[in-house]
Structure formats: structure tokens, C-alpha cells
Design an enzyme around this catalytic site. Structure first.
Site, short mmCIF file in Angstrom:
data_model
loop_
_atom_site.label_atom_id
_atom_site.label_comp_id
_atom_site.label_asym_id
_atom_site.label_seq_id
_atom_site.Cartn_x
_atom_site.Cartn_y
_atom_site.Cartn_z
CE LYS A 26 -1.24 7.21 6.63
NZ LYS A 26 -0.86 6.12 5.74
CG ASP A 51 5.59 4.13 1.88
OD1 ASP A 51 5.54 4.88 2.87
OD2 ASP A 51 4.65 4.00 1.08
CG PHE A 77 -1.85 1.27 1.11
CD1 PHE A 77 -3.03 1.23 0.36
CD2 PHE A 77 -1.50 2.48 1.70
CE1 PHE A 77 -3.83 2.36 0.24
CE2 PHE A 77 -2.30 3.61 1.58
CZ PHE A 77 -3.47 3.55 0.84
C1 LIG Z 1 -1.00 6.21 4.25
C2 LIG Z 1 0.12 5.67 3.42
C3 LIG Z 1 0.46 6.23 2.18
C4 LIG Z 1 -0.36 7.32 1.54
O1 LIG Z 1 -0.44 8.50 2.27
P1 LIG Z 1 -1.60 9.58 1.92
O2 LIG Z 1 -1.25 10.75 2.78
O3 LIG Z 1 -2.90 8.94 2.28
O4 LIG Z 1 -1.50 9.87 0.47
C5 LIG Z 1 1.54 5.72 1.52
N1 LIG Z 1 2.26 4.70 2.03
C6 LIG Z 1 1.97 4.13 3.21
C7 LIG Z 1 2.81 3.02 3.73
C8 LIG Z 1 0.88 4.57 3.94
O5 LIG Z 1 0.56 3.99 5.10
#
Ligand SMILES: *Cc1c(COP(=O)(O)O)cnc(C)c1O
Length: 404
Positions: A256, A227, A142
Site C-alpha cells: 500500500k 501483516d 484480511f
Molecule cells: C490491502 C491488504 C492486503 C492486500 O493487499 P493488495 O495490494 O490488495 O493485494 C493484505 N493485507 C492487509 C492487512 C491489507 O490491508
């Protein structure tokens, strides 16, 4: 539920795109680990807006920094300098040990920016023939919701009927270093991966995986892009999840919790080579690096360190995990987690995780199901031992019931 609550929910349903299926609670206030609904009921937030509110709701110091900056200057665009961006760069570089920073807004934008940057690096530094760059990603990843990103998702819900998608991505199983070795070609520019797969249900790879991944990437001149949008900034009990294996990514993505939930702030962090390939005019964002975002992010990083939240995540995460493992319930298939990134996977016969989350709501806990049978637990990093124990009592009461 009172009529006003039903009105909020009905009005959302009437006018809004139905791309979410929220639990039936309407929140109007938050403080620390707690949130309150419009009727005054209090809940322990065990989602933290998917880990964006790690510092706790409405942290007073982040709030003060935001209000102070909002009075002075909010947006300049990058057409001009502002007096917050340099300080943000300095502080995030010092905190994470990175050399270059690219500020963006949402997490998905940071992922897109990293993809663009490693491709450019591939063509201009590694010498990959133009248009041939390959990026390796993992099954059940994700990385956000933009077209570029959902194009390499393996979840049919996420990608279904949104194509056609961009080429240049290769999918391998998560946690399988041999699969990575087999997938790398001379045109591979990067391996993009989550240290722990969050949305997939808090999937932790085997010990030693990232050490092998690091070696393979180094040996093949492939950029390792971690990520850490969800795992980063203390969530797993270390500043970055990569530290659990003592490795360093070439490119790290944060988002985040970088703003403590006040404002969308994300960043691409890299060594000099990757972001060094971007020249004026080749990439940008109107809001990326704006003074309000920078002031908020600076305060969010400061309180994380000053208030010992990372150490607390390690300590309370261990307590929470132990407590969940001690619950004797036939509904539980597996409990797993690292720091305050936890999950309870239910047996498929136990019924849908959503039902358990609704039952938890009635007991004063907000948690979120993922993938039908998993309850994800990620409270703010400021949670105390007493609050963990309070939550565990309620989890035990619900998990020993049968909602099948
Ligand atoms: C939440 C998340 C994203 C995307 O972030 P947004 O601010 O919702 O675009 C990307 N990678 C990971 C691992 C995430 O948990």
C-alpha cells in the site's frame, strides 16, 4: 449528476465484473488530502485508497521520482541487476531495521511470498517433516484475495465457492494469546496476524497481546509474521504498528503506502533465516523489484520521514479520535482508532453505514463502510488540524441524523 457521470458509471457496470460496489462519485483529480470529481466538486479523502495514499494524492516529490525514472529505465526483470534495487534495499532496511528484503508488487503477493518462505524455513531450518507445516491465522483476518489467502479467510463472502483450498492453516480468535498457546504444535512454522484488523473494522487487540504473542512465538520457535500492509508506514502514528508494544516481528509485510499510491509495490522483510532459505529459481516475479517501483518506493519512504508524516499521524489521529468521541449521537455504538486508522461503529438500529457514507459524500467527505455498520476513516497522513476540524463538523452533522 450530469449525463457524462452517469455514462462512466453505466459503462463500468456494463463491461466490468461487478466485484465492487463503488459510491456514486467519479473522480478525476487529486492533490494532498483532496480529490475532485468530473464535475469539479471537491472531497476530503477519508479512505486514502485503503491507506495506500498515505503521503497524499500526487505527492510532487514521488511524482518527480517516478517521471525521472520512467524516462531512464522502467523494467529489467531480475535476470539483470538495476541501479535502483540496491538503493531500495539499503533504504528500506535502514528505515525498518530488517536484514533481508524480498520485493513484490501487490500486498497479497507479499503475503503469499511470506507463506512460502516460512514454510521453507520450517522444513529446512526448524526441521518440520515435509508437507506438515502449519500456519496459525486469526478469525476475521484480511490478507488479500489470492486463492492461497482467501482459503484461510473466515468471511463467507470472501471464500464462498472459490474452493477447494490449500490445507495447513489453523484459525484462532484475534486478541487471545491463550488461544495461540493452545494452537501451537511442533509443526507450527508461523503465526500470521494483522497488528490491528483493518478490513474487519479497525479492531484493536487488548494491551499486552502482542507482548505475549512475541514471547509465545520465541519460546516455540514460531515465526511471527506481522501483516503491516495497512498499519505500516506511519498509519497508526508509528512507523510500524508493532512499535506500540515495543516488539519486533520476524517477518514484516509492507505494501500500500510503500509507493504512496503511484504504483503497486510490496515487500517481505525478515531476519536472515527466513528469506535466506530462498535459492535462485525458487521464487520470483517479473515486475518485483523493478527500477520504476524502487525509485517510487524510495521517494515514498523519504517524504514520509522528511515531512514528519508519522508524527503528524499521531497528532492528528489523536485530535480526530477525540473529536469523534465528543460527538453526542444515538447512532454511535463505538469510536475507536490508533493514529489515522479510525472507525465509527454504528448501532445496528441506526441503519447501514453505507447510507451515512453517501450522506458524507454530499457534504464533501469520502469515507467507506465496512461490515454493514462501521464507517472507516483513514485520511492521508498530511492532513492538518483545520482539515480535521472541518471533517469533524461534517461527521457530527451526519452522525446525528437517522438513516435507519
Ligand atoms: C490491502 C491488504 C492486503 C492486500 O493487499 P493488495 O495490494 O490488495 O493485494 C493484505 N493485507 C492487509 C492487512 C491489507 O490491508
Amino acid at each position: 449528476m450530469s449525463s457524462s457521470v452517469i455514462d462512466f458509471i453505466a459503462t463500468e457496470a456494463r463491461f466490468g465484473a461487478h466485484n465492487y460496489e463503488p459510491i456514486g462519485v467519479v473522480l478525476s483529480r487529486g492533490e494532498g488530502v483532496w480529490v475532485w470529481d468530473t464535475e469539479g466538486n471537491r472531497y476530503l479523502d477519508c479512505l486514502s485508497a485503503y491507506s495506500a495514499v498515505s503521503q497524499g494524492h500526487c505527492h510532487p516529490k514521488i511524482l518527480a521520482a517516478m517521471v525521472e525514472q520512467a524516462h531512464r529505465l522502467t523494467l529489467t526483470s531480475r535476470a539483470f541487476h538495476n541501479d535502483q534495487l540496491a538503493l531500495f534495499y539499503e533504504e528500506i532496511a535502514a528505515l525498518t531495521g530488517s536484514h533481508k528484503v524480498l520485493p513484490m508488487n501487490s500486498g497479497a503477493e507479499a503475503v503469499e511470498s511470506a507463506i512460502k518462505s516460512v514454510r521453507k524455513w520450517g522444513y529446512e531450518v526448524k526441521g518440520v517433516p515435509d508437507g506438515q507445516a502449519e500456519i496459525i491465522v486469526c478469525a476475521n483476518n484480511f490478507h488479500g484475495r489470492t486463492l492461497g489467502v482467501v482459503g484461510f479467510s473466515t468471511d463467507p463472502e470472501t471464500r464462498g465457492h472459490f474452493g477447494p483450498f490449500a490445507p495447513g492453516f489453523k484459525v484462532i480468535p484475534f486478541g487471545d494469546a491463550a488461544a495461540l498457546a493452545g494452537a501451537i504444535t511442533p509443526n507450527t512454522v508461523a503465526f500470521l496476524v494483522e497488528p490491528i484488523q483493518g478490513e474487519a473494522g479497525v479492531v484493536i487487540p487488548p494491551a499486552g497481546y502482542f507482548t505475549e504473542v512475541r514471547e509465545l512465538c520465541t519460546a516455540n520457535n514460531v515465526m511471527l509474521v506481522l501483516d503491516e500492509i495497512q498499519t505500516g508506514l506511519g498509519r497508526t502514528g508509528k512507523l510500524l504498528a508493532e512499535q506500540h508494544e515495543g516488539i519486533e516481528a520476524d517477518v514484516t509485510l509492507l505494501g500500500k503506502a510503500l509507493s504512496g499510491g503511484f504504483y503497486p509495490v510490496s515487500a517481505v522483510l525478515s531476519n536472515n533465516d527466513v528469506l535466506g532459505t530462498l535459492r535462485p529459481g525458487q521464487h520470483g516475479s517479473t515486475f518485483g523489484g523493478n527500477p520504476l517501483a524502487c525509485a517510487v518506493a524510495r521517494a515514498a519512504m523519504r517524504v514520509l520521514v522528511e515531512e514528519g508524516m508519522i508524527e503528524n499521524a499521531a497528532r492528528q489521529g489523536a485530535r480526530f479520535l477525540e473529536g469523534l468521541k465528543d460527538i453526542r449521537a444515538n447512532t454511535i455504538r463505538e469510536v475507536r482508532g490508533r493514529g489515522l486508522m479510525l472507525a465509527v461503529e454504528l448501532h445496528p438500529e441506526a441503519g447501514r453505514a453505507r447510507r451515512y457514507c453517501e450522506a458524507l459524500q454530499a457534504k464533501g467527505i469520502l469515507a467507506k463502510d465496512t461490515h454493514k455498520h462501521t464507517i472507516r476513516i483513514a485520511p492521508p497522513l498530511v492532513i492538518t488540524s483545520d482539515q480535521v476540524d472541518w471533517a469533524l463538523e461534517r461527521f457530527a452533522a451526519i452522525l446525528t441524523q437517522d438513516f435507519s
